[in-house]
Design an enzyme around this catalytic site. Sequence first.
Site, PDB file in Angstrom:
ATOM      1  CG  ASP A  58      -1.945   1.049   1.284  1.00  0.00           C
ATOM      2  OD1 ASP A  58      -1.835   2.042   0.540  1.00  0.00           O
ATOM      3  OD2 ASP A  58      -2.896   0.901   2.074  1.00  0.00           O
ATOM      4  CB  THR A 133      -8.005  12.931 -13.796  1.00  0.00           C
ATOM      5  OG1 THR A 133      -9.244  13.121 -14.480  1.00  0.00           O
ATOM      6  CG2 THR A 133      -8.099  13.641 -12.455  1.00  0.00           C
ATOM      7  CG  ASP A 134     -10.115  15.350 -18.223  1.00  0.00           C
ATOM      8  OD1 ASP A 134     -10.487  14.603 -17.299  1.00  0.00           O
ATOM      9  OD2 ASP A 134     -10.634  15.325 -19.361  1.00  0.00           O
ATOM     10  CD  GLU A 135     -13.332  13.209 -13.528  1.00  0.00           C
ATOM     11  OE1 GLU A 135     -14.033  13.518 -12.537  1.00  0.00           O
ATOM     12  OE2 GLU A 135     -13.296  12.068 -13.998  1.00  0.00           O
ATOM     13  CE1 TYR A 159      -9.830  10.182  -9.386  1.00  0.00           C
ATOM     14  CE2 TYR A 159     -11.263  11.242 -10.992  1.00  0.00           C
ATOM     15  CZ  TYR A 159     -10.091  10.575 -10.684  1.00  0.00           C
ATOM     16  OH  TYR A 159      -9.177  10.317 -11.677  1.00  0.00           O
ATOM     17  CE  LYS A 163      -5.109  11.483  -9.733  1.00  0.00           C
ATOM     18  NZ  LYS A 163      -3.974  10.538  -9.556  1.00  0.00           N
ATOM     19  CG  ASN A 189      -7.162   6.412 -20.354  1.00  0.00           C
ATOM     20  OD1 ASN A 189      -6.065   5.861 -20.383  1.00  0.00           O
ATOM     21  ND2 ASN A 189      -7.271   7.730 -20.487  1.00  0.00           N
TER      22      ASN A 189
END
Length: 351
Positions: A58, A133-135, A159, A163, A189
């Site tokens: 982990d 990510t693009d988010e 989320y 990120k 993706n």
Amino acid sequence: MNIMITGGCGFIGSAVIRHIIATTDHTVVNIDKMTYAASEAALDQARSDPRHTLIRADITDAEAMRSALATHQPDLIMHLAAESHVDRSIDGPADFINTNITGTFILLEAARTYWAALPEPRKSAFRFHHISTDEVFGALEANDPPFTETTPYDPRSPYSASKAASDHLVRAWHHTYGLPTIVSNTTNNYGPWQFPEKLIPLILLNALDGKPLPVYGDGSNMRDWLYVDDHAEALALIALNGTPGATYAIGARQPRTNLDVVTTICNLLDQQHPDPAGPRTRLIRFVTDRPGHDFRYEIDPTTSESALHWHATHNFESGIARTIQWYLANTAWWHPIRTARYAGQRLGTAA
């Protein structure tokens, strides 16, 4: 080179490992906690290749990360381990905070200590590549220009917020400590080995089973779709050739509404595997939208295409066709997941 990849049994991580093992002479040390969405089977031939080592650990375990670095002595780290499903982050954000933020911090600290003790020229050549990510950039309206490397951050879900926080940590460790980090942001993706909770495999497998095809709202939410093998190729180029401190926006120039995606899957599946009951578009059901559902994501990859001499080779229709063929041929992988662990109970989304 000796490359350490976190999350290497996940959807994108396994694609990166397959690409590296198949196209280079590099070795891979794969760090994966083996959560619900991980699949050792997705590594394909890499599982039996002596250049691949899997360590079940982990990233929030500081001692395990320090030990892995000291033992395996990587030349670069590609950090893909993350919780990534938006719906799950809404239902239970704690795992996203722990893995995506705390885990990234612990990995950065372990990497910083390891890197500081490396001799030259290994120290100068070392890289820490963080995949995001693009988010993190928020949502676009219909006529807004796509995201680029310089778009301000505006995350909207647990989320994407987790990120975004990890991206900021990675950049801070570069600017404060000199750790040679690189960040890449990508759009949605799809492709082989994607866990069946995500939109495309969920819709595909529900359509095969004659089950309802849930579409949030009116289906007008739009995403840019990138075939996973194209992304894996870009990530390897970034890790091996990227500039420390730089950001690379990776996209496919393939925007589609969620309803377009579902309709395309139905039509292609009807061609490849006809349903005697009729066209599968009959199964589409519009359901209550999720909280804070971003309207549109899209990336302008011009800068990265030029810097990397790369562009996505799959258009959306060919990529979806290959994806459908793969799922039709690999029932033995996804059927137990649907039956025992997932059973199609969670609604899919374009994330």
